[in-house]
Structures are given as structure tokens and as C-alpha cells.
Design a protein around this motif. Structure first.
Motif, PDB file in Angstrom:
ATOM      1  N   HIS A  41       0.815  -1.205   0.000  1.00  0.00           N
ATOM      2  CA  HIS A  41       0.000   0.000   0.000  1.00  0.00           C
ATOM      3  C   HIS A  41       0.856   1.266   0.000  1.00  0.00           C
ATOM      4  CE1 HIS A  41      -2.787  -3.116   1.481  1.00  0.00           C
ATOM      5  NE2 HIS A  41      -3.689  -2.409   0.829  1.00  0.00           N
ATOM      6  N   LYS A  42       0.351   2.298  -0.648  1.00  0.00           N
ATOM      7  CA  LYS A  42       1.072   3.564  -0.747  1.00  0.00           C
ATOM      8  C   LYS A  42       0.977   4.380   0.537  1.00  0.00           C
ATOM      9  CE  LYS A  42       0.115   4.274  -5.696  1.00  0.00           C
ATOM     10  NZ  LYS A  42      -0.551   5.175  -6.658  1.00  0.00           N
ATOM     11  N   PHE A  43      -0.158   4.282   1.218  1.00  0.00           N
ATOM     12  CA  PHE A  43      -0.433   5.185   2.325  1.00  0.00           C
ATOM     13  C   PHE A  43      -0.860   4.411   3.570  1.00  0.00           C
ATOM     14  CE2 PHE A  43      -1.999   7.217  -1.646  1.00  0.00           C
ATOM     15  CZ  PHE A  43      -0.978   8.157  -1.803  1.00  0.00           C
ATOM     16  N   ALA A  44      -0.783   5.116   4.697  1.00  0.00           N
ATOM     17  CA  ALA A  44      -1.272   4.574   5.965  1.00  0.00           C
ATOM     18  C   ALA A  44      -1.746   5.730   6.823  1.00  0.00           C
ATOM     19  CB  ALA A  44      -0.175   3.786   6.681  1.00  0.00           C
ATOM     20  N   VAL A  45      -2.573   5.432   7.804  1.00  0.00           N
ATOM     21  CA  VAL A  45      -3.099   6.492   8.665  1.00  0.00           C
ATOM     22  C   VAL A  45      -2.092   6.892   9.742  1.00  0.00           C
ATOM     23  CG1 VAL A  45      -5.482   5.810   8.261  1.00  0.00           C
ATOM     24  CG2 VAL A  45      -4.228   4.806  10.183  1.00  0.00           C
ATOM     25  N   ALA A  46      -1.001   6.130   9.861  1.00  0.00           N
ATOM     26  CA  ALA A  46       0.060   6.464  10.818  1.00  0.00           C
ATOM     27  C   ALA A  46       1.359   5.838  10.340  1.00  0.00           C
ATOM     28  CB  ALA A  46      -0.290   5.962  12.217  1.00  0.00           C
ATOM     29  N   ASN A  47       2.477   6.462  10.716  1.00  0.00           N
ATOM     30  CA  ASN A  47       3.786   6.008  10.257  1.00  0.00           C
ATOM     31  C   ASN A  47       4.049   4.539  10.539  1.00  0.00           C
ATOM     32  OD1 ASN A  47       5.049   8.200   8.973  1.00  0.00           O
ATOM     33  ND2 ASN A  47       5.428   9.188  10.936  1.00  0.00           N
ATOM     34  N   GLN A  48       3.670   4.078  11.708  1.00  0.00           N
ATOM     35  CA  GLN A  48       4.013   2.713  12.115  1.00  0.00           C
ATOM     36  C   GLN A  48       3.274   1.646  11.317  1.00  0.00           C
ATOM     37  OE1 GLN A  48       2.501   4.976  14.046  1.00  0.00           O
ATOM     38  NE2 GLN A  48       1.006   4.086  15.449  1.00  0.00           N
ATOM     39  N   PHE A  49       2.317   2.051  10.482  1.00  0.00           N
ATOM     40  CA  PHE A  49       1.558   1.074   9.707  1.00  0.00           C
ATOM     41  C   PHE A  49       2.012   0.976   8.250  1.00  0.00           C
ATOM     42  CE2 PHE A  49      -2.124   2.274  12.685  1.00  0.00           C
ATOM     43  CZ  PHE A  49      -1.710   1.334  13.623  1.00  0.00           C
ATOM     44  N   LEU A  50       2.966   1.812   7.818  1.00  0.00           N
ATOM     45  CA  LEU A  50       3.324   1.860   6.403  1.00  0.00           C
ATOM     46  C   LEU A  50       3.879   0.524   5.899  1.00  0.00           C
ATOM     47  CD1 LEU A  50       5.000   5.353   5.939  1.00  0.00           C
ATOM     48  CD2 LEU A  50       2.982   4.482   4.744  1.00  0.00           C
ATOM     49  N   ASP A  51       3.374   0.090   4.736  1.00  0.00           N
ATOM     50  CA  ASP A  51       3.918  -1.076   4.044  1.00  0.00           C
ATOM     51  C   ASP A  51       5.218  -0.695   3.344  1.00  0.00           C
ATOM     52  OD1 ASP A  51       1.793  -2.661   4.778  1.00  0.00           O
ATOM     53  OD2 ASP A  51       0.734  -2.484   2.869  1.00  0.00           O
ATOM     54  N   SER A  52       6.031  -1.696   3.034  1.00  0.00           N
ATOM     55  CA  SER A  52       7.241  -1.453   2.260  1.00  0.00           C
ATOM     56  C   SER A  52       7.721  -2.765   1.663  1.00  0.00           C
ATOM     57  CB  SER A  52       8.352  -0.862   3.136  1.00  0.00           C
ATOM     58  OG  SER A  52       8.812  -1.825   4.067  1.00  0.00           O
ATOM     59  N   ARG A  53       8.577  -2.636   0.650  1.00  0.00           N
ATOM     60  CA  ARG A  53       9.175  -3.827   0.031  1.00  0.00           C
ATOM     61  C   ARG A  53      10.037  -4.576   1.050  1.00  0.00           C
ATOM     62  NH1 ARG A  53      10.734  -7.881  -2.072  1.00  0.00           N
ATOM     63  NH2 ARG A  53      10.982  -8.313  -4.287  1.00  0.00           N
TER      64      ARG A  53
END
Length: 448
Positions: free
Chosen positions: A117-129
Motif C-alpha cells: 500500500h502507498k499510504f497509511a493512517v500512521a507512520n508505524q503502519f506503512l507497508d514497504s518492500r
């Protein structure tokens, strides 16, 4: 000799069984029941569905029962990715999503798929490769099974990622009503015709595709990999994965970094979800707009003839189950030529150590996209990597290599005629216009 009642009964049963067998065989040889009626929903349901489709969702949105937008997402509304030519159209490359597949291994025989996912509602939830690699790590000296034997190979990365472009949803209700039997029948007819040509020594032409048979035996029609059998399933997955809206059909997507994200009440009620599906179901179908100018009309008509003659219509079937102008066979086709390094269709260079399930699409296989409305749905191909109709045609390799070659051999004016025909396939004129965003973005969500 007089028949006994038992003999007559047996004869009747035999005749009945023969009749049933004949009817069954006749049914197998028919293309199925055509689509006779247009999708219809009430004005109230459609209006409610349009509001949900266009609504810009926020965290803890007042229209949601659960936590609203997210926790991870790719867009804030349905129309954000489906806007070209009106509400429900395709999306540009800025709204592509990054999909992944984790191919099977000895310890994990199933294919896993999802989105980064590109976005998240908070930093700690961000997806990444990087987080994805932690979930599905590289296998050192991977083991491949070939013919029942284990073969040791190089390190194997099970993860394959692919940018995916948003498709137009116009006419989706008509597609939803095309039966699986029709798709199977057309597939069998195409394969039989090719076999007949090969028997007499003609080995050219388009290689037939295959239907996507899901694990429950149904035939897929929606999604670039034909991974959904019904429109309802497609809408359900889009809500859950793209916007993070839990719904009656699927829970919201969870962050890779926190798979134990707490369960919350599903965001959409049954009534809301039915309205949203009803709206998408009732989206108008695209149309073929013939030019008024005589010369332009003649050129487009010439292009339509050439479209069939060079083999485009072998996969982009004009009519299906009485749905005219759809231009798809809904089958999986290989669009990648491995000798070209996998550039044609997102191919994967390494073979997985454990074979993919028989009916699962290969990385280079994609469902034939519908061409109705194609003039208003650039860019093209599954990844949006072809900005024009011309570049999209030239990119067809694999099963469609012969069609590309035939197109390239056409005179310049004939190639232009094919493009002119495709430009007559327009988005519906009665599609809802796209309005500017109405929700102020005072509280921006986190971006990468």
C-alpha cells in the motif's frame, strides 16, 4: 408377445435416460443462455451507491461503522482511481497500485498475494518492500521439484511485484451476467478451430487462451488475472484492499508490519455495500461512436475489418453471450516472450521451486482486457506501460506475436485505420461527470 408392466416400465426409464443424455449433450454443445436484460437498480439504490463511490473517506469517518479509511490504503475514494470518461472509468498511472505474489515454496505450498500500500493512517503502519521481504524471505539454495525429483538451484526470491493499472468499470453489470458456460464454450470453440487448422498444416495464428478456473470451480471474469468470478467479489476486495473499508464480503487490509492490528467492526453495512455494488452494476456500457465525416467513417470501418483480418478479434471477441461490443474472450493469454527478457507482460525470470497450481495464472498470463471504451482509458496494458493505442498493439508478444507481426506488415494508412476504429470505442456519454473533491484534506494521511 405382450409386454409386461415391468418391461414397459424399463423401456420408459431407458427412453427417459436416453432423452436426458441427448439433452445434456445438446446443452454442452451450446454457448449458454445469452444476456437478455440490462442491469437495473432503483433510483434510490443507485443514488446511495454513487454517494459511497464518490465519497472521500477519512479515518473514523462518520459514514463508517468501523475505523473508516485504512489503516493502509491506496486511495481515499473509488472515483479517485476510476474517473476517466466519467465516474467509473479507468485510472492514470499516478493511481497504479503495486501488487505482489509470493510463489510457493517447500514450507509454504500456497501462493500468497496482496498489495504494497502507498499510504497509511500512521507512520508505524506503512507497508514497504523491505517488510514484504521479511514476510517472504529469500530461500538460499532453493529446492525445485521437477518430475518428482528435487533439484538444488540458486537462491530464490519468492516475491514478484507488478504495477497494476485501474481498469474502467463501465458495463460491469453486463459482464457480470455473462455465464461461465459461454466463456468455456468460446474457449473450446477457439481451441478446436486451431486444432483443425493444424491438422491441415496451418500452424500460425493466435495461440488460444484458457479460462481462469478458481479453486471452487467457478470461472473468473474480473481483475487483470480474472481472480474474481462476480462483480460483488471484485467490489468487496477493492473496498477492503484499496481503501481499507471492511465490508460484508471481506475484512479490511492489515498492515504488513502489524498483522495483529485489532479487529474492528466492518465499515460498510449490508445496505451500504448492496448500494455500492448496485451502482457499479448499473454503470452504463461503452458505445461505438461512428464519425459523422464520411472519410473518417470509411477509415474507421476499414479499420474494423482489418482488426478482424489480422487476428485481433481472436482474443478481443466483439460479442459475448449477446453482449455486443465487449471485445474480450475473458481468457488468460501469455503476453510475454521470454526471449525478450520478460518485458512484454511482466514475466518472472525464475521458476518457482514448487510448481504453481495447475489453474493458477503464470506471471506472464493476463486476462484479455475489454476494449469497449478503450479510446477513453489510456494508458494501456496491465501496468499502464503503453501510453497510446499504437504502442499497446506493438507490445503484444507471446500468444499474440502473430497479430503484432501482421499489424506491422500493414501499410501505414491501414495501421492508421485500425487505430481510427479503436478510437470509435468510447466511454458512455451518459456516465456521471466527475466532480472536484468535496472533502477538505486538513488532516493529511501519511505518505511514503
Amino acid at each position: 408377445m405382450v409386454d409386461s408392466p415391468l418391461t414397459r416400465a424399463r423401456r420408459g426409464v431407458g427412453v427417459g435416460m436416453l432423452g436426458v443424455g441427448v439433452l445434456g449433450l445438446a446443452w454442452m454443445l451450446t454457448p449458454g443462455i445469452p444476456v437478455l436484460f440490462a442491469p437495473r437498480v432503483s433510483a434510490e439504490v443507485r443514488a446511495a451507491g454513487l454517494e459511497l463511490f464518490a465519497h472521500e473517506w477519512q479515518p473514523h469517518d462518520a459514514m463508517a461503522r468501523g475505523d473508516g479509511l485504512g489503516p493502509v490504503f491506496n486511495a481515499r475514494s473509488c472515483v479517485e482511481c476510476h474517473s476517466q470518461g466519467g465516474v467509473g472509468g479507468g485510472g492514470d498511472n499516478s493511481h497504479n497500485v503495486l501488487a505482489f505474489e509470493a510463489f510457493p515454496t517447500q514450507d509454504r505450498p500456497d501462493v500468497k498475494g496482496g498489495l504494497i500500500h502507498k499510504f497509511a493512517v500512521a507512520n508505524q503502519f506503512l507497508d514497504s518492500r523491505a517488510e514484504l521481504s521479511k514476510c517472504f524471505p529469500i530461500i538460499p539454495n532453493g529446492i525445485r521439484v521437477e518430475g518428482g525429483c528435487q533439484v538444488f538451484t540458486q537462491d530464490f526470491d519468492p516475491v514478484h511485484t507488478q504495477a497494476v493499472n485501474s481498469t474502467a468499470l463501465f458495463g460491469a453489470g453486463w459482464v457480470d451476467r455473462i455465464s461461465a458456460k459461454t466463456i468455456r464454450h468460446e474457449s473450446l470453440k477457439t481451441a478446436s478451430a486451431r486444432m483443425g487448422r493444424e491438422i491441415v498444416g496451418h500452424f500460425g495464428g493466435v495461440i488460444p487462451g484458457r479460462p481462469r478456473v478458481l479453486t471452487d470451480g467457478r470461472v473468473g471474469k474480473f481483475g487483470w488475472k480474472a481472480q474474481f468470478a462476480t462483480l460483488e467479489e471484485f467490489v468487496s476486495a477493492a473496498c477492503a484492499n484499496e481503501i481499507g473499508l471492511g465490508n460484508p464480503g471481506m475484512e479490511q487490509a492489515r498492515p504488513m508490519v502489524r498483522v495483529n492490528y485489532p479487529q474492528v467492526e466492518r465499515d460498510l453495512t449490508d445496505a451500504q455495500f448492496r448500494s455500492l455494488v448496485g451502482f457499479v452494476d448499473s454503470l452504463p456500457r461503452p458505445v461505438e461512436v461512428v464519425p459523422d465525416d464520411h472519410a473518417q467513417r470509411s477509415r474507421a470501418e476499414r479499420g474494423k475489418v482489418l482488426f478482424a483480418e489480422i487476428g485481433c478479434a481472436a482474443c478481443h471477441t466483439p460479442d459475448m453471450a449477446g453482449v455486443q461490443g465487449v471485445y474480450s474472450d475473458f481468457l488468460l493469454h501469455r503476453l510475454d516472450d521470454r526471449s525478450r527478457g520478460g518485458s512484454g507482460g511482466g514475466g518472472y525470470s525464475e521458476r518457482p521451486p514448487v510448481p504453481l497450481p495447475e489453474d493458477y495464472p503464470l506471471p506472464e498470463e493476463w486476462k484479455t482486457p475489454l476494449l469497449w471504451g478503450v479510446a477513453d482509458s489510456a494508458p494501456y496494458f496491465h501496468d499502464g506501460g503503453s501510453p497510446t493505442l499504437e504502442t499497446a498493439i506493438q507490445r503484444h508478444h507471446g500468444d499474440a506475436e502473430s497479430v503484432t507481426a501482421a499489424y506491422q506488415k500493414l501499410a501505414a494508412e491501414d495501421r492508421a485505420a485500425v487505430i481510427a476504429f479503436l478510437k470509435t470505442l468510447r466511454a458512455p456519454a451518459d456516465a456521471e461527470p466527475v466532480s472536484p473533491p468535496t472533502v477538505a484534506r486538513r488532516h493529511l494521511v501519511v505518505t511514503r
